[in-house]
Motif scaffolding. Structure first.
Motif, PDB file in Angstrom:
ATOM      1  N   ALA A   3       0.817  -1.209   0.000  1.00 46.16           N
ATOM      2  CA  ALA A   3       0.000   0.000   0.000  1.00 46.16           C
ATOM      3  C   ALA A   3       0.852   1.261   0.000  1.00 46.16           C
ATOM      4  O   ALA A   3       0.524   2.241  -0.674  1.00 46.16           O
ATOM      5  N   LYS A   4       1.958   1.242   0.744  1.00 47.86           N
ATOM      6  CA  LYS A   4       2.799   2.436   0.799  1.00 47.86           C
ATOM      7  C   LYS A   4       3.453   2.710  -0.541  1.00 47.86           C
ATOM      8  O   LYS A   4       3.625   3.863  -0.953  1.00 47.86           O
ATOM      9  N   GLU A   5       3.786   1.664  -1.237  1.00 45.76           N
ATOM     10  CA  GLU A   5       4.358   1.849  -2.566  1.00 45.76           C
ATOM     11  C   GLU A   5       3.319   2.438  -3.506  1.00 45.76           C
ATOM     12  O   GLU A   5       3.617   3.350  -4.285  1.00 45.76           O
ATOM     13  N   LYS A   6       2.099   1.932  -3.413  1.00 46.51           N
ATOM     14  CA  LYS A   6       1.043   2.426  -4.300  1.00 46.51           C
ATOM     15  C   LYS A   6       0.463   3.762  -3.834  1.00 46.51           C
ATOM     16  O   LYS A   6       0.106   4.608  -4.655  1.00 46.51           O
ATOM     17  N   GLY A   7       0.350   3.902  -2.526  1.00 49.55           N
ATOM     18  CA  GLY A   7      -0.437   5.010  -1.993  1.00 49.55           C
ATOM     19  C   GLY A   7       0.311   6.215  -1.502  1.00 49.55           C
ATOM     20  O   GLY A   7      -0.309   7.216  -1.132  1.00 49.55           O
ATOM     21  N   SER A   8       1.628   6.205  -1.474  1.00 48.72           N
ATOM     22  CA  SER A   8       2.378   7.318  -0.903  1.00 48.72           C
ATOM     23  C   SER A   8       2.546   8.489  -1.851  1.00 48.72           C
ATOM     24  O   SER A   8       3.019   9.557  -1.442  1.00 48.72           O
ATOM     25  N   GLU A   9       2.185   8.317  -3.081  1.00 51.22           N
ATOM     26  CA  GLU A   9       2.295   9.414  -4.042  1.00 51.22           C
ATOM     27  C   GLU A   9       1.461  10.598  -3.582  1.00 51.22           C
ATOM     28  O   GLU A   9       0.277  10.475  -3.278  1.00 51.22           O
ATOM     29  N   VAL A  10       2.074  11.766  -3.505  1.00 53.66           N
ATOM     30  CA  VAL A  10       1.364  12.988  -3.133  1.00 53.66           C
ATOM     31  C   VAL A  10       0.614  13.510  -4.350  1.00 53.66           C
ATOM     32  O   VAL A  10       1.203  13.760  -5.399  1.00 53.66           O
ATOM     33  N   VAL A  11      -0.687  13.652  -4.198  1.00 48.91           N
ATOM     34  CA  VAL A  11      -1.542  14.065  -5.311  1.00 48.91           C
ATOM     35  C   VAL A  11      -1.782  15.572  -5.293  1.00 48.91           C
ATOM     36  O   VAL A  11      -1.914  16.208  -6.328  1.00 48.91           O
ATOM     37  N   GLY A  12      -1.870  16.143  -4.118  1.00 50.28           N
ATOM     38  CA  GLY A  12      -2.161  17.571  -3.988  1.00 50.28           C
ATOM     39  C   GLY A  12      -2.081  17.969  -2.537  1.00 50.28           C
ATOM     40  O   GLY A  12      -1.422  17.319  -1.728  1.00 50.28           O
ATOM     41  N   GLU A  13      -2.766  19.067  -2.203  1.00 45.33           N
ATOM     42  CA  GLU A  13      -2.759  19.515  -0.814  1.00 45.33           C
ATOM     43  C   GLU A  13      -4.058  20.222  -0.481  1.00 45.33           C
ATOM     44  O   GLU A  13      -4.809  20.654  -1.372  1.00 45.33           O
ATOM     45  N   ILE A  14      -4.332  20.308   0.810  1.00 46.80           N
ATOM     46  CA  ILE A  14      -5.489  21.042   1.305  1.00 46.80           C
ATOM     47  C   ILE A  14      -4.993  22.208   2.151  1.00 46.80           C
ATOM     48  O   ILE A  14      -3.897  22.169   2.699  1.00 46.80           O
ATOM     49  N   THR A  15      -5.788  23.247   2.243  1.00 48.32           N
ATOM     50  CA  THR A  15      -5.384  24.421   3.022  1.00 48.32           C
ATOM     51  C   THR A  15      -5.767  24.266   4.489  1.00 48.32           C
ATOM     52  O   THR A  15      -5.176  24.906   5.363  1.00 48.32           O
ATOM     53  N   GLU A  16      -6.781  23.441   4.762  1.00 46.45           N
ATOM     54  CA  GLU A  16      -7.232  23.166   6.115  1.00 46.45           C
ATOM     55  C   GLU A  16      -8.083  21.900   6.074  1.00 46.45           C
ATOM     56  O   GLU A  16      -8.346  21.345   5.009  1.00 46.45           O
ATOM     57  N   ASP A  17      -8.519  21.420   7.237  1.00 43.18           N
ATOM     58  CA  ASP A  17      -9.287  20.181   7.294  1.00 43.18           C
ATOM     59  C   ASP A  17     -10.576  20.303   6.487  1.00 43.18           C
ATOM     60  O   ASP A  17     -11.256  21.336   6.513  1.00 43.18           O
TER      61      ASP A  17
END
Length: 763
Positions: free
Chosen positions: A335-349
């Motif tokens: 999962a970490k290999e597949k899922g660790s890719e950073v897709v974007g970001e949020i400014t707050e919760d």
């Protein structure tokens, strides 16, 4: 299996590979008085292959080892939803690691849950069941139009636990038909759980003595919303109440799931003076239920121990726990290999709605609305025509997006593939439903679920193009008061393109109006759309504007406050908002004027807001209260009428939504008039134009009126009042075009009523 010793399979119903020829069964002695059996239970595990998964394995192993009847006298059971809506560690491999984990713990049997159907019947029967070393039971899951059980899901499972003949009957909530994609369960029917339990119990009791169970356990994937008492539990869910009250007396224990609650109670056995346990082991690997039953001289089972054991932080050393840990570790690596890719970001919760610290699917959320925005925009990523708006269901949102949640080693507020998958783990097909405006309005009526549904109200997430007003106190079918698309009333006869999920498009969650339209798939899943949305729009912020509002909560709409606009004949530049309240209303509330041309000024006096735009009322007192303001036209304004709007609503910085006392905007339209020039005001005809009348030429002129008040350069008293001998306004003044002194209702019962969603910010 719960024991390292082999269990003897006594019998099962309609499942290949699960039936032992009856002729091979040995005769068994009756259970002796004082015999104890330990039943350990889990439910709604949902692929929690994490520290809590280790804790669950540890508690199970610890209790097996500690039981004074020995490990062989312990059985491990599940009430369903072992998989589906899982964390990414499991879902990255379509929950295969979770099945392996349960196999490692030697689960003896499981009821089928609604989430076992998430990927459809073929996946359930061709992959999940064959991979499982335990039977998955569904006594009330029938082939359509029959009472024949679905081949992969037998009604019950029989086996031996330390010399005791045990039968487990499994059922799932009848709501399953509306909780999974209807296309995925085509050809199945979900019957009444109690009837199915009793039919199977009667069959078991009719077996020859050598085959008849000594102990019958029900695993039911249905449960109550209240668990502090039997009466409270029964009052919270009718399906649960019927099973508790009417299950055959031969059933010795009832284990429940689905409602994500913990419960350890006892309820009367019908037709007897005995009681039997009703148990639920919480959810998400948070707890394991422990039930110890002891046989009496009559062959009945009495409760010795009934408790729910927390799993957090537990770590027990055993062979099975070691095996479970390795399965989790391997799954995490993948999962970490597949899922660790950073897709974007949020400014707050960006979160789901919450009430009393728990998820609330009956309220609006920033996350639900954001997903709807993504679904709408997602149509533009595909071959489909652009959608008019997007709609999603609250049950599809399985976790929040929080800045402090770190999946691997990403930075704060960065969002990974795994975190996005955690929000939308179901892999629904994305697409667009073409449906009429009338059907769209019906969708919002269907937020009120049918009688007997597990939740009375499901608040749809809607994209920014939509504004909805409903009245929760109105009669069914007449609750939706307004649906607007881009500010315009929805046209009941026009066709709209609605971006959504295959689950909803097929009528899931009882939103049948979707099924009246035509669904075109985009070829992408909801998760793929969701991921691309973040790639295209990061950083992503929550839109804190309420998109659906309940008029019943609005103090003007419900009659708690009467609001009027009044003018003054004596001071025609002045007027006021008058509020007559039956009781004190805690604000803040704002009012303001809009629509005037540039140069017109509005003075709100002591109530002026900090930003100079409108006025603020911190609290509306009981009784009458007035909030005056004055309009002044700019010098040189052309004569004529100038329309404007007065609006009253909650403060834009109001910190809450669903208990907002004024979620709607209330408006009235009026006009001010700049009068025509009066010939008597012409300088050539005005005696004041004579040089002899100039103040500088008249030593007695001190710039004051006869009343001693000073004047400004425009001939107005310095207190702002005109001195015209006819009582008219000066050219720079203004007056209400409406009849002065007549109250104008901001919101009334007739044509003056205006429903408009207030779009405001939440702190």
């Amino acid at each position: 299996m719960a024991s390292s010793l082999p269990r003897l399979l006594i019998g099962a119903t309609a499942a290949a590979g699960l039936v032992v020829p009856l002729g091979a069964l040995p005769a068994m002695a009756d259970v002796e008085e004082g015999k104890k059996i330990q039943i350990l239970g889990i439910t709604d595990f949902h692929g929690r292959l994490d520290a809590d998964g280790i804790g669950t394995a540890s508690v199970i192993e610890r209790e097996r080892a500690a039981f004074d009847g020995g490990e062989a006298a312990t059985t491990l059971l599940s009430a369903g939803d072992n998989i589906g809506a899982s964390i990414y560690t499991s879902s990255a491999q379509e929950d295969a690691p979770t099945i392996d984990y349960l196999n490692a713990l030697e689960l003896d049997a499981s009821a089928v849950g609604n989430h076992e159907f998430d990927r459809g019947l073929d996946d359930l029967s061709d992959r999940i069941v064959p991979r499982s070393d335990f039977p998955t039971l569904g006594a009330n899951v029938y082939k359509e139009g029959t009472k024949d059980h679905f081949d992969a899901l037998p009604a019950s499972h029989q086996y031996e636990v330390d010399g005791v003949k045990v039968a487990v009957i499994g059922v799932v909530t009848q709501d399953t038909a509306s909780l999974v994609s209807p296309d995925g369960i085509s050809g199945l029917e979900f019957g009444d759980a109690t009837e199915a339990v009793n039919d199977e119990a009667a069959r078991l009791e009719a077996l020859p003595d050598a085959e008849k169970p000594d102990l019958t356990i029900v695993q039911a994937h249905l449960g109550p919303d209240v668990t502090d008492s039997v009466d409270g539990a029964k009052g919270s869910n009718r399906e649960f109440a019927k099973l508790v009250d009417d299950a055959d007396a031969s059933v010795d224990a009832l284990f429940f799931g689905h409602s994500h609650k913990k419960m350890a109670l006892e309820a009367p056995v019908p037709g007897t003076d005995r009681t039997r346990p009703i148990v639920q082991a919480d959810h998400y690997a948070k707890a394991v239920s422990k039930l110890v039953l002891e046989a009496d001289a009559e062959g009945n089972w009495n409760v010795d121990t009934n408790e729910v054991l927390a799993t957090k932080g537990e770590d027990y050393d055993s062979e099975r726990v070691t095996k479970a840990k390795q399965i989790i570790a391997d799954a995490e690596d993948v999962a970490k290999e597949k899922g660790s890719e950073v897709v974007g970001e949020i400014t707050e919760d960006i979160t789901r709605a919450e009430k009393d610290g728990k998820e609330d699917r009956g309220a609006e959320s920033t996350l639900g609305n954001l997903v709807a925005d993504a679904l709408k925009e997602g149509a533009s990523y595909t071959q489909l025509e652009e959608a008019d708006f997007g709609i999603t269901n609250p049950g599809g949102l399985r976790t929040d997006l929080k800045c402090d949640d770190i999946y691997n080693d990403e930075k704060k507020c960065e969002v990974t593939v795994a975190e996005l998958n955690g929000v939308l783990p179901f892999a629904n097909d994305h697409g667009v439903v073409t449906m009429t405006g009338e059907a769209v309005t019906q969708l919002f009526e269907e937020q009120w679920q049918p009688e007997g549904a597990s939740r009375p109200f499901l608040h749809l997430g809607i994209s920014d193009e939509l504004d909805v007003v409903y009245d929760s106190t109105a009669e069914a079918g007449d609750r939706v008061k307004s649906v607007k698309v881009n500010g315009e009333d929805i046209d009941p006869n026009r066709e709209y393109k609605v971006a959504t999920l295959s689950f909803l498009a097929a009528g899931g969650d009882n939103f049948a109006a979707f099924a009246t339209g035509t669904f075109e798939q985009s070829g992408m899943t909801d998760f793929e759309i969701w991921q691309k949305y973040f790639e295209e729009n990061s950083p992503v912020s929550p839109d804190k504007k309420e998109r659906q509002a309940d008029a019943a909560l609005d103090v003007i709409s419900n009659g708690t406050v009467d609001a009027t606009l009044t003018g003054s004949e004596d001071e025609p530049t002045n007027f006021a908002v008058n509020l007559n309240a039956d009781e004190k209303v805690t604000g803040p509330v704002t009012y303001g004027v809009s629509g005037l041309p540039e140069g017109f000024e509005v003075d709100y006096g002591e109530h002026a807001g900090d930003n100079g735009d409108g006025a603020r009322i911190d609290e509306i007192p009981a009784g009458d209260s007035d909030y005056p303001f004055t309009i002044t036209a700019p010098e040189g304004a052309k004569a004529g009428e100038y329309p404007f709007t007065v609006s009253l609503t909650a403060d834009p910085e109001h910190p809450f939504w669903d208990d907002n006392p004024m979620p709607l905007v209330h408006t009235v339209e009026a006009a001010v008039t700049v009068p025509e020039d009066d010939p008597s005001d012409d300088p050539s005809d005005d005696p004041s134009d004579d040089p002899s009348d100039e103040p500088s030429d008249d030593p007695s002129d001190d710039g004051k009126d006869d009343d001693g008040k000073g004047k400004d350069d425009n001939g107005k008293d310095k207190d702002g009042k005109g001195t015209d001998d006819k009582g008219r306004l000066p050219r720079t003044g203004a007056e209400l075009a409406t009849a002065l002194g007549v109250a104008l209702a901001l919101i009334g019962a007739g044509a003056a009523s205006v429903y408009a969603v207030r779009r405001r910010s939440q702190l």
